[in-house]
Design a protein around this motif. Structure first.
Motif, PDB file in Angstrom:
ATOM      1  N   CYS A 203      11.251  -5.064 -84.224  1.00 33.11           N
ATOM      2  CA  CYS A 203      10.884  -4.605 -82.879  1.00 33.11           C
ATOM      3  C   CYS A 203      10.455  -3.145 -82.837  1.00 33.11           C
ATOM      4  CB  CYS A 203      12.065  -4.818 -81.941  1.00 33.11           C
ATOM      5  SG  CYS A 203      12.598  -6.537 -81.920  1.00 33.11           S
ATOM      6  N   HIS A 204       9.574  -2.844 -81.904  1.00 31.82           N
ATOM      7  CA  HIS A 204       9.174  -1.464 -81.669  1.00 31.82           C
ATOM      8  C   HIS A 204      10.215  -0.745 -80.818  1.00 31.82           C
ATOM      9  CE1 HIS A 204       4.984  -3.463 -81.891  1.00 31.82           C
ATOM     10  NE2 HIS A 204       5.315  -3.000 -83.076  1.00 31.82           N
ATOM     11  N   ARG A 205      10.783  -1.513 -79.893  1.00 33.37           N
ATOM     12  CA  ARG A 205      11.711  -0.914 -78.945  1.00 33.37           C
ATOM     13  C   ARG A 205      12.863  -1.897 -78.750  1.00 33.37           C
ATOM     14  NH1 ARG A 205      11.588   0.022 -73.376  1.00 33.37           N
ATOM     15  NH2 ARG A 205       9.823  -1.371 -73.161  1.00 33.37           N
ATOM     16  N   VAL A 206      14.019  -1.355 -78.451  1.00 31.29           N
ATOM     17  CA  VAL A 206      15.213  -2.188 -78.367  1.00 31.29           C
ATOM     18  C   VAL A 206      15.967  -1.847 -77.084  1.00 31.29           C
ATOM     19  CG1 VAL A 206      17.467  -2.584 -79.457  1.00 31.29           C
ATOM     20  CG2 VAL A 206      15.456  -2.317 -80.894  1.00 31.29           C
ATOM     21  N   GLY A 207      16.514  -2.876 -76.445  1.00 32.26           N
ATOM     22  CA  GLY A 207      17.446  -2.660 -75.348  1.00 32.26           C
ATOM     23  C   GLY A 207      18.759  -3.310 -75.732  1.00 32.26           C
ATOM     24  N   ILE A 208      19.850  -2.610 -75.521  1.00 37.11           N
ATOM     25  CA  ILE A 208      21.152  -3.168 -75.897  1.00 37.11           C
ATOM     26  C   ILE A 208      21.889  -3.635 -74.644  1.00 37.11           C
ATOM     27  CG2 ILE A 208      23.382  -2.716 -77.000  1.00 37.11           C
ATOM     28  CD1 ILE A 208      21.997  -0.686 -78.785  1.00 37.11           C
ATOM     29  N   LEU A 214      22.482  -3.303 -69.284  1.00 37.95           N
ATOM     30  CA  LEU A 214      21.662  -2.654 -70.301  1.00 37.95           C
ATOM     31  C   LEU A 214      22.267  -1.275 -70.552  1.00 37.95           C
ATOM     32  CD1 LEU A 214      18.988  -3.406 -71.772  1.00 37.95           C
ATOM     33  CD2 LEU A 214      17.847  -1.914 -70.155  1.00 37.95           C
ATOM     34  N   ILE A 215      22.948  -1.129 -71.692  1.00 40.30           N
ATOM     35  CA  ILE A 215      23.690   0.115 -71.908  1.00 40.30           C
ATOM     36  C   ILE A 215      22.886   1.147 -72.675  1.00 40.30           C
ATOM     37  CG2 ILE A 215      26.042  -0.797 -71.692  1.00 40.30           C
ATOM     38  CD1 ILE A 215      26.074  -1.149 -74.715  1.00 40.30           C
ATOM     39  N   ALA A 216      21.795   0.738 -73.308  1.00 36.41           N
ATOM     40  CA  ALA A 216      20.952   1.704 -74.012  1.00 36.41           C
ATOM     41  C   ALA A 216      19.582   1.089 -74.214  1.00 36.41           C
ATOM     42  CB  ALA A 216      21.573   2.057 -75.357  1.00 36.41           C
ATOM     43  N   GLU A 217      18.573   1.933 -74.289  1.00 30.18           N
ATOM     44  CA  GLU A 217      17.207   1.429 -74.425  1.00 30.18           C
ATOM     45  C   GLU A 217      16.322   2.496 -75.053  1.00 30.18           C
ATOM     46  OE1 GLU A 217      15.318   0.694 -70.709  1.00 30.18           O
ATOM     47  OE2 GLU A 217      13.608  -0.213 -71.692  1.00 30.18           O
ATOM     48  N   GLY A 218      15.422   2.068 -75.919  1.00 33.30           N
ATOM     49  CA  GLY A 218      14.472   3.004 -76.510  1.00 33.30           C
ATOM     50  C   GLY A 218      14.104   2.577 -77.914  1.00 33.30           C
ATOM     51  N   SER A 219      13.297   3.386 -78.595  1.00 34.53           N
ATOM     52  CA  SER A 219      13.047   3.112 -80.008  1.00 34.53           C
ATOM     53  C   SER A 219      14.369   3.377 -80.727  1.00 34.53           C
ATOM     54  CB  SER A 219      11.954   4.028 -80.546  1.00 34.53           C
ATOM     55  OG  SER A 219      12.416   5.361 -80.559  1.00 34.53           O
ATOM     56  N   THR A 220      14.491   2.875 -81.949  1.00 33.69           N
ATOM     57  CA  THR A 220      15.761   3.072 -82.653  1.00 33.69           C
ATOM     58  C   THR A 220      16.045   4.578 -82.772  1.00 33.69           C
ATOM     59  OG1 THR A 220      14.516   2.824 -84.692  1.00 33.69           O
ATOM     60  CG2 THR A 220      15.742   0.915 -83.942  1.00 33.69           C
ATOM     61  N   GLU A 221      14.990   5.348 -82.988  1.00 37.93           N
ATOM     62  CA  GLU A 221      15.150   6.802 -83.109  1.00 37.93           C
ATOM     63  C   GLU A 221      15.659   7.417 -81.799  1.00 37.93           C
ATOM     64  OE1 GLU A 221      15.704  10.037 -84.865  1.00 37.93           O
ATOM     65  OE2 GLU A 221      15.139   8.233 -85.971  1.00 37.93           O
ATOM     66  N   GLU A 222      15.025   6.979 -80.708  1.00 36.78           N
ATOM     67  CA  GLU A 222      15.452   7.495 -79.397  1.00 36.78           C
ATOM     68  C   GLU A 222      16.898   7.126 -79.093  1.00 36.78           C
ATOM     69  OE1 GLU A 222      11.211   7.345 -76.976  1.00 36.78           O
ATOM     70  OE2 GLU A 222      12.611   5.683 -76.856  1.00 36.78           O
ATOM     71  N   LEU A 223      17.264   5.898 -79.487  1.00 36.34           N
ATOM     72  CA  LEU A 223      18.626   5.452 -79.213  1.00 36.34           C
ATOM     73  C   LEU A 223      19.638   6.324 -79.928  1.00 36.34           C
ATOM     74  CD1 LEU A 223      18.591   1.564 -79.221  1.00 36.34           C
ATOM     75  CD2 LEU A 223      18.825   3.135 -77.320  1.00 36.34           C
ATOM     76  N   ARG A 224      19.327   6.638 -81.156  1.00 35.78           N
ATOM     77  CA  ARG A 224      20.238   7.504 -81.909  1.00 35.78           C
ATOM     78  C   ARG A 224      20.445   8.823 -81.181  1.00 35.78           C
ATOM     79  NH1 ARG A 224      17.219   5.713 -86.559  1.00 35.78           N
ATOM     80  NH2 ARG A 224      18.450   4.106 -87.568  1.00 35.78           N
ATOM     81  N   GLN A 225      19.329   9.363 -80.698  1.00 32.94           N
ATOM     82  CA  GLN A 225      19.430  10.655 -80.012  1.00 32.94           C
ATOM     83  C   GLN A 225      20.160  10.532 -78.682  1.00 32.94           C
ATOM     84  OE1 GLN A 225      15.396  11.997 -79.765  1.00 32.94           O
ATOM     85  NE2 GLN A 225      15.265  12.370 -81.968  1.00 32.94           N
ATOM     86  N   LYS A 226      19.831   9.457 -77.950  1.00 28.49           N
ATOM     87  CA  LYS A 226      20.409   9.282 -76.623  1.00 28.49           C
ATOM     88  C   LYS A 226      21.925   9.192 -76.679  1.00 28.49           C
ATOM     89  CE  LYS A 226      17.329   6.979 -73.749  1.00 28.49           C
ATOM     90  NZ  LYS A 226      16.755   5.711 -73.329  1.00 28.49           N
TER      91      LYS A 226
END
Ligand code: ADP
Length: 256
Positions: A203-208, A214-226
């Motif tokens: 996936c390009h983008r993920v929502g958890i 929905l507790i988190a959303e973004g690219s895997t990189e963005e999620l790490r930062q968020k």
């Protein structure tokens, strides 16, 4: 917003008084592969069924290619392909017959059906056995038929519920390549999975999703930062957020 092909606003589902999907706001654009990631029971199937129009939301709205699924269901459904987690096939039909049947159901013009069916049979490597009855197919082969049939009306939105369950690694790889090709053509791909690795790879983008939220959303990189725990891997974060044992085992095996 431009090119948003899937949009939900405050999407909520309650069974009785129990909410299982809670005020979900999602946007997926054409060209994107969106991974809807969450442990079993977190509300993924319920959400996907609301996106297809098969399940009525308790609250909120769904737009597919700008069409309100409740007010313009025919238009929205014509744009959508849905691949359920346990697809039903007619065992007494061959793969070729099944594709023709689905094409007719979607009112694909008769003069186009033949060519498109053959193209899909080629693409999925089904030509050799296209005239055998589906009841004799393996799980992986059946899934290919379901996917091929989902693409026969050239949808702009593809919804897949746990598409990699039961697939061997080679078939999973083929599925990934195919979804990427669809995305390149501008389709919005929405796939649910309970396995982090699948979401990260495909996936390009993920929502958890956890317990319908929905507790988190973004690219895997963005999620790490968020999440911002500094130094923690996405695996750690996902585990922490959802407490999934299956992912823990997978991650452990990857580290070996
Ligand atoms: P997932 O696809 O993430 O595994 P589901 O959407 O299937 O999750 O289920 C979310 C929750 O809703 C679960 O707790 C499940 O038991 C409940 N649920 C699903 N369908 C029904 C139903 N028809 N009636 C009552 N509860 C349901």
């Amino acid at each position: 917003m431009e090119n948003v092909l899937i949009q939900t606003i405050g999407l909520t589902k309650r069974y009785g008084t129990v909410p299982v999907v809670k005020s979900l706001n999602l946007e997926v654009r054409g060209g994107e592969i969106f991974g809807f990631l969450g442990p079993n029971g977190s509300g993924k199937t319920t959400t996907i069924k609301m996106l297809t129009g098969l399940l009525e939301p308790s609250e909120g709205e769904v737009f597919i290619c700008g069409y309100d699924i409740r007010k313009q269901p025919m238009e929205a459904k014509a744009m959508t392909a849905y691949v359920p987690d346990q697809p039903r096939l007619y065992g007494k039909l061959s793969a070729r017959e099944f594709l023709h049947l689905v094409a007719a159901l979607y009112r694909v013009p008769k003069d186009i059906i033949q060519g498109r069916a053959e193209q899909l049979l080629d693409m999925f490597g089904l030509q050799d056995r296209a005239d055998e009855l589906l009841e004799g197919y393996s799980h992986g082969m059946r899934q290919k038929v379901v996917l091929a049939s989902a693409l026969i009306h050239q949808p702009r939105v593809i919804l897949l519920d746990e598409p990699t369950v039961g697939l061997d690694p080679a078939s999973a790889r083929q599925l990934k390549d195919l979804l990427q090709e669809m995305a390149r053509q501008g389709v919005a791909v929405f796939l649910s999975t309970h396995i982090l690795e699948i979401a990260e790879r495909m996936c390009h983008r993920v929502g958890i999703l956890k317990e319908g939220v929905l507790i988190a959303e973004g690219s895997t990189e963005e999620l790490r930062q968020k999440v911002g725990h500094g130094g923690e891997s996405l695996e750690d974060i996902f585990l922490e957020l959802t407490g999934s044992q299956e992912n823990a085992e997978l991650i452990e095996s990857l580290g070996e």
